[in-house]
Design an enzyme around this catalytic site. Structure first.
Site, PDB file in Angstrom:
ATOM      1  CB  CYS A  82      -0.923   0.021   1.214  1.00 30.66           C
ATOM      2  SG  CYS A  82      -1.853  -1.493   1.392  1.00 30.66           S
ATOM      3  CG  HIS A 329      -6.197   1.875   0.507  1.00 29.36           C
ATOM      4  ND1 HIS A 329      -5.105   2.554   0.012  1.00 29.36           N
ATOM      5  CD2 HIS A 329      -5.690   0.850   1.240  1.00 29.36           C
ATOM      6  CE1 HIS A 329      -3.996   1.969   0.446  1.00 29.36           C
ATOM      7  NE2 HIS A 329      -4.318   0.924   1.184  1.00 29.36           N
TER       8      HIS A 329
HETATM    9  C1  LIG Z   1     -14.688  -4.029   4.280  1.00 25.10           C
HETATM   10  C2  LIG Z   1     -14.807  -4.791   2.970  1.00 25.10           C
HETATM   11  C3  LIG Z   1     -14.462  -6.258   3.153  1.00 25.10           C
HETATM   12  C4  LIG Z   1     -16.235  -4.650   2.464  1.00 25.10           C
HETATM   13  O1  LIG Z   1     -16.322  -5.230   1.203  1.00 25.10           O
HETATM   14  P1  LIG Z   1     -17.662  -5.947   0.703  1.00 25.10           P
HETATM   15  O2  LIG Z   1     -18.110  -6.903   1.733  1.00 25.10           O
HETATM   16  O3  LIG Z   1     -17.400  -6.460  -0.652  1.00 25.10           O
HETATM   17  O4  LIG Z   1     -18.658  -4.765   0.652  1.00 25.10           O
HETATM   18  P2  LIG Z   1     -19.564  -4.387  -0.584  1.00 25.10           P
HETATM   19  O5  LIG Z   1     -18.685  -4.016  -1.720  1.00 25.10           O
HETATM   20  O6  LIG Z   1     -20.552  -5.476  -0.750  1.00 25.10           O
HETATM   21  O7  LIG Z   1     -20.209  -3.078  -0.061  1.00 25.10           O
HETATM   22  C5  LIG Z   1     -21.465  -2.999   0.578  1.00 25.10           C
HETATM   23  C6  LIG Z   1     -21.858  -1.554   0.698  1.00 25.10           C
HETATM   24  O8  LIG Z   1     -20.992  -0.857   1.592  1.00 25.10           O
HETATM   25  C7  LIG Z   1     -20.265   0.135   0.911  1.00 25.10           C
HETATM   26  N1  LIG Z   1     -18.905   0.007   1.356  1.00 25.10           N
HETATM   27  C8  LIG Z   1     -18.064  -1.002   1.072  1.00 25.10           C
HETATM   28  N2  LIG Z   1     -16.914  -0.812   1.715  1.00 25.10           N
HETATM   29  C9  LIG Z   1     -17.038   0.312   2.407  1.00 25.10           C
HETATM   30  C10 LIG Z   1     -16.202   1.009   3.249  1.00 25.10           C
HETATM   31  N3  LIG Z   1     -14.999   0.560   3.516  1.00 25.10           N
HETATM   32  N4  LIG Z   1     -16.634   2.158   3.797  1.00 25.10           N
HETATM   33  C11 LIG Z   1     -17.864   2.615   3.518  1.00 25.10           C
HETATM   34  N5  LIG Z   1     -18.728   1.996   2.735  1.00 25.10           N
HETATM   35  C12 LIG Z   1     -18.319   0.849   2.182  1.00 25.10           C
HETATM   36  C13 LIG Z   1     -20.384  -0.158  -0.553  1.00 25.10           C
HETATM   37  O9  LIG Z   1     -20.347   0.981  -1.342  1.00 25.10           O
HETATM   38  C14 LIG Z   1     -21.736  -0.798  -0.605  1.00 25.10           C
HETATM   39  O10 LIG Z   1     -22.708   0.190  -0.557  1.00 25.10           O
HETATM   40  P3  LIG Z   1     -23.995   0.090  -1.481  1.00 25.10           P
HETATM   41  O11 LIG Z   1     -24.677  -1.178  -1.035  1.00 25.10           O
HETATM   42  O12 LIG Z   1     -24.713   1.330  -1.165  1.00 25.10           O
HETATM   43  O13 LIG Z   1     -23.447   0.007  -2.874  1.00 25.10           O
HETATM   44  C15 LIG Z   1     -13.847  -4.154   1.923  1.00 25.10           C
HETATM   45  O14 LIG Z   1     -14.204  -2.834   1.738  1.00 25.10           O
HETATM   46  C16 LIG Z   1     -12.399  -4.276   2.331  1.00 25.10           C
HETATM   47  O15 LIG Z   1     -11.781  -5.291   2.107  1.00 25.10           O
HETATM   48  N6  LIG Z   1     -11.802  -3.225   2.937  1.00 25.10           N
HETATM   49  C17 LIG Z   1     -10.443  -3.276   3.449  1.00 25.10           C
HETATM   50  C18 LIG Z   1      -9.427  -2.969   2.403  1.00 25.10           C
HETATM   51  C19 LIG Z   1      -8.039  -3.162   2.914  1.00 25.10           C
HETATM   52  O16 LIG Z   1      -7.777  -3.986   3.749  1.00 25.10           O
HETATM   53  N7  LIG Z   1      -7.100  -2.396   2.375  1.00 25.10           N
HETATM   54  C20 LIG Z   1      -5.694  -2.481   2.717  1.00 25.10           C
HETATM   55  C21 LIG Z   1      -5.424  -1.788   3.975  1.00 25.10           C
HETATM   56  S1  LIG Z   1      -3.717  -1.426   4.158  1.00 25.10           S
END
Ligand SMILES: CC(C)(COP(=O)(O)OP(=O)(O)OC[C@H]1O[C@@H](n2cnc3c(N)ncnc32)[C@H](O)[C@@H]1OP(=O)(O)O)[C@@H](O)C(=O)NCCC(=O)NCCS
Lengths: 380, 421
Positions: A82, A329
């Site tokens: 990252c 991100h």
């Molecule tokens: C948290 C996480 C698992 C959620 O992913 P997901 O289960 O596929 O979620 P979805 O894509 O189904 O999203 C569901 C809803 O929440 C929203 N959403 C998804 N992630 C979000 C977030 N982080 N913050 C706010 N809203 C979020 C989406 O837009 C979607 O909204 P909608 O239904 O209105 O379209 C994913 O965002 C993730 O992996 N985040 C961490 C990334 C990471 O680790 N990065 C590296 C760090 S160094």
């Protein structure tokens, strides 16, 4: 010789199924080129910051520069998860300082959403230890959740305080048209959202995204000649910590961030109190709280109470462009995106999120779950 | 003393599975230090390495010392088995490949001797705190894979367990390593044989039946050969007694992985002479008893983390063919089939497999008093031309309790030498 940033560009972050990786790279490149007033031929080299494992196109440095019309100048990729594009900036700095090149394009570009979430989690999980950790289905949320748990147990940090970070960053994200999420949220909404890895809720996490950001970096002479408002790179700190949690000394702090920031402060001859505005790596809300402490903005253990000081008007406005939390991100692009935010602030071009009179800014870009950290200090 | 065993399990058959699936090299057994580690592990010791020059322990093991950068001074290290939870988190959104395990709780353990490891804690993170004490045991599975088993609490019998692991390496293939299995009717016959065999495969066995002296004898036999067993009195026909059985098992082991509904009775009478009492007693033990046990274990299976379990029910070839004088028995056993299929459907969401074993003519106390003419006649009908032994059935029960049968549910395995094809 000082090193200046003379051009910046930023794509819209989010789901970018509408573009290829080359087209995605083109968007901020053109912005940055126009911003700098330079011609393509005047760019001596390009350093791409990206994490290639998520993308269908491999070895993207070549395809991207061809598309940008930057052949035959050299290009290569830096990868540090990252923190790939903060590392690219560090590389560019060294190239210019050594006089190998005079002007370098630093371009962070990342497509992630070619993959479904579960695939992303799997690929990202392998940034952790595949021998001892990943076989247990560890994810990044899981790593940071374990930090959160450790921080909460040691210092009494609360879920509500974590949520306050998300509320702040979504508030500023709502004003950033390049951000993935432009909606405000509340503490209740964060706490009601589903658990991703306990104690972290959905809104404690940044979202995976596609996006790109570009910087054009030049030596002192060119910077002064072509720009009225060059932003100077005053300090570069970089440090590492064991990549496996099994050998991490501490779970409630990122030692790499502590060391990188000290190196950056020393080089810039300042201390944390001199920072007017900062972009920190809030991949999870706990990460921002740890950053407050690691960067010396507050005492160790007091991060949870610091959030209100991170608004504009507070002690150090932090992530006032929305941060990773609201911007999204796209891992390889985030480092450059943070610098774009700080350059806008120091130029006084940050619009409704301007921190008045900001002179010194800082970026804090973490790679992996703390194995890499780069802290940069900039000034007007 | 409360022995809380297998409550934190970093199940390594799981690890093996994931490694295969992800194409991970099994670093532990293939890396530079692997051969030596495997050897000391098989001797019941280990794991980790130590640089004898710099006196630094390495968990996980390293081939090169980080200080002196040499591999010349590295030796295998004896495992302390005790540690502290440094942090943990329950994963609800898992990466690809882990969906069926979620939610699961990942924890980091700091070992008293220095060094750390990551593993899974089960069930869930409930009531777990940073700073809690745990024990960790390395195990070898599938002959050459090294696995961790993390256990809550610090019981004094750590060393005994180490021996047991070592012994099991020789005697069994550890197919049920660390599993908690309840076997009803385990005082004698097929149930007893299953109890012995499960223990040899590494399971912790609850030996349940009505007669205390029988189950005590079986439990003692298991312990003497290095296994782990607990006798608990239970009459499966009595709802309260069944609840006690489940409660006591959870008190002792905190989890249940396998339920073998083996308890059954056979009382014969022609229909015209069958009393209500006789009919009712057979149905009550064989059919209602199986139902009682399944119903009582469901609350546990539905909340257990990671999800998963095995229920093995006993029907009979008499159900399929009927038998003169055995209307109650064969009706009860046919009922068990229908009950199993319904349970298989209901429990699939909890990742619980429900299967039946249909033994044919097996030499046990139950069949001992059949007239010898009948015995000879029956054997004459068996294509394999011999009577079955409890051992024949127990082997199939191991299969149905192990991960080898993970994709089977609601099915009937006939163990009868071909008697009633
Ligand atoms: C948290 C996480 C698992 C959620 O992913 P997901 O289960 O596929 O979620 P979805 O894509 O189904 O999203 C569901 C809803 O929440 C929203 N959403 C998804 N992630 C979000 C977030 N982080 N913050 C706010 N809203 C979020 C989406 O837009 C979607 O909204 P909608 O239904 O209105 O379209 C994913 O965002 C993730 O992996 N985040 C961490 C990334 C990471 O680790 N990065 C590296 C760090 S160094």
């Amino acid at each position: 010789m000082k090193i200046g940033i003379v051009g910046i560009g930023h794509s819209k972050f989010g789901r970018r199924d509408d573009v290829t990786v080359q087209e995605l790279a083109f968007e901020p490149f053109v912005e940055a080129l126009i911003d700098s007033g330079l011609q393509r031929e005047e760019i001596d080299a390009t350093i791409i910051g990206a994490s290639p494992v998520y993308m269908t196109q491999r070895s993207i440095a070549g395809p991207v520069t061809e598309y940008l019309g930057l052949n035959p100048q050299p290009v290569w990729l830096t990868e540090a998860a990252c923190s790939s594009s903060a590392s690219a900036l560090r590389t560019a700095y060294a190239l210019i300082k050594s006089k190998m090149h005079n002007t370098v394009l630093v371009l962070g570009v990342q497509k992630m959403l070619e993959n479904p979430t579960s695939e992303i989690l799997k690929i990202m999980g392998r940034t952790g230890d595949v021998q001892w950790e990943a076989p247990y289905g560890t994810t990044f949320a899981n790593y940071y959740a374990m930090y959160a748990n450790a921080h909460m147990t040691k210092y009494g940090t609360l879920s509500e305080q974590l949520a306050e970070v998300a509320v702040k960053n979504h508030y500023y994200g709502s004003k950033n048209r390049k951000a993935m999420f432009q909606k405000e949220i509340t503490v209740e909404k964060v706490l009601e959202s589903r658990i991703i890895s306990s104690p972290l809720h959905l809104y404690d996490c940044c979202a995976n995204a596609d996006g790109s950001a570009a910087l054009i970096v030049s030596n002192e002479e060119i910077s002064k000649k072509i720009s009225d408002t060059p932003i100077w790179v005053e300090g570069l700190g970089a440090a590492t910590a064991p990549f496996s949690l099994l050998t991490r000394p501490e779970l409630s702090t990122l030692t790499s961030a502590v060391e990188a920031s000290q190196a950056a402060y020393t080089q810039a001859k300042i201390d944390p109190t001199n920072i007017d505005v900062a972009e920190v790596h809030d991949c999870f809300t706990i990460a921002e709280i740890m950053a407050y402490e690691d960067l010396g903005f507050t005492e160790r253990g007091k991060g949870g109470e610091f959030v209100e000081n991170a608004y504009i008007g507070g002690k150090v406005p932090i992530n006032v462009d929305g941060g990773l939390k609201a911007k999204g991100h796209p891992v390889g692009a985030t480092g450059c995106s943070q610098v774009v935010g700080i350059v806008q602030q120091l130029r006084g071009e940050a619009g409704q999120c301007q921190v008045d009179g900001a002179e010194k800014g800082l970026t804090h870009n973490v790679g992996g779950h703390g194995q890499y950290c780069l802290v940069h200090v900039f000034s007007r | 003393m409360l022995v809380v065993m297998a409550s934190i399990v970093s199940s390594m058959s799981f690890r093996g599975e994931v490694m295969k699936q992800f194409g991970y090299r099994d670093y532990i057994s293939q890396s530079k230090v692997g051969v030596q580690l495997l050897k000391s592990l098989k001797e019941g010791k280990l794991e980790g390495t130590q640089c004898t020059k710099c006196n630094i322990p390495y968990y996980p093991p390293r081939a090169y010392c980080r200080e002196c950068l040499s591999d010349g001074n590295i030796i295998g290290l004896i495992f302390s088995g005790k540690g502290t939870i440094l942090s943990f988190s329950e994963v609800q959104v898992p990466p690809a490949g882990f969906e069926r395990f979620a939610p699961y709780t990942v924890c980091i353990v700091e070992l008293d001797e220095g060094g750390r490891l990551v593993g899974w804690i089960d069930p869930g993170s409930q009531s777990l705190k940073i700073g809690d004490k745990v024990q960790v045991k390395p195990e070898v599975i599938e002959g050459d894979r090294v696995v961790y088993k993390i256990t809550r609490g610090t019981s004094p019998d750590v060393d005994v367990k180490a021996e047991k692991v070592a012994q099991n390496l020789v005697t069994g293939s550890n197919k049920l390593q660390g599993k908690v299995a309840i076997i009803t009717g385990a005082g004698k016959g097929i149930g007893r044989e299953i109890a012995l065999k499960y223990a040899r495969e590494g399971a912790m066995v609850i030996v349940a039946a009505r007669t205390l002296s029988d189950i005590e004898t079986v439990a003692k036999e298991i312990k003497q050969s290095g296994g782990e067993a607990t006798p608990i009195i239970c009459d499966v026909g009595n709802v309260e007694s069944v609840q006690q059985l489940i409660m006591k098992t959870l008190e002792k082991y905190e989890t249940i992985d396998i339920l073998v509904n083996n308890a059954g009775i056979s009382k014969s009478a022609l229909i015209s002479k069958m009393t209500d009492d006789l009919w009712n007693s057979v149905i009550n033990v064989n059919l209602k008893g199986t139902f009682n046990c399944i119903r009582a274990v469901i609350p546990h299976f539905s909340t257990k983390r990671p999800l998963g379990g095995k229920i093995i029910n006993f029907t009979s070839t008499a159900a399929k063919y009927g038998n003169v004088g055995q209307s109650a028995y064969s009706a009860s056993k046919w009922g068990v089939i229908a009950l199993s299929k319904s349970a298989a459907r209901e429990l699939a969401t909890y990742k619980v497999n429900v299967n039946c074993i249909m033994p044919g003519y097996i030499e046990t106390a139950m069949t001992a008093d059949t007239p010898s003419v009948y015995k000879e006649q029956t054997i004459a009908q068996i294509p394999q031309m011999r009577i079955g032994y409890p051992e024949d059935v127990a082997k199939v029960a191991v299969f149905l309790a192990s991960s080898d049968s993970d994709y089977m549910t609601g099915s009937i395995l006939q163990v009868d030498g071909g008697l009633r094809m």
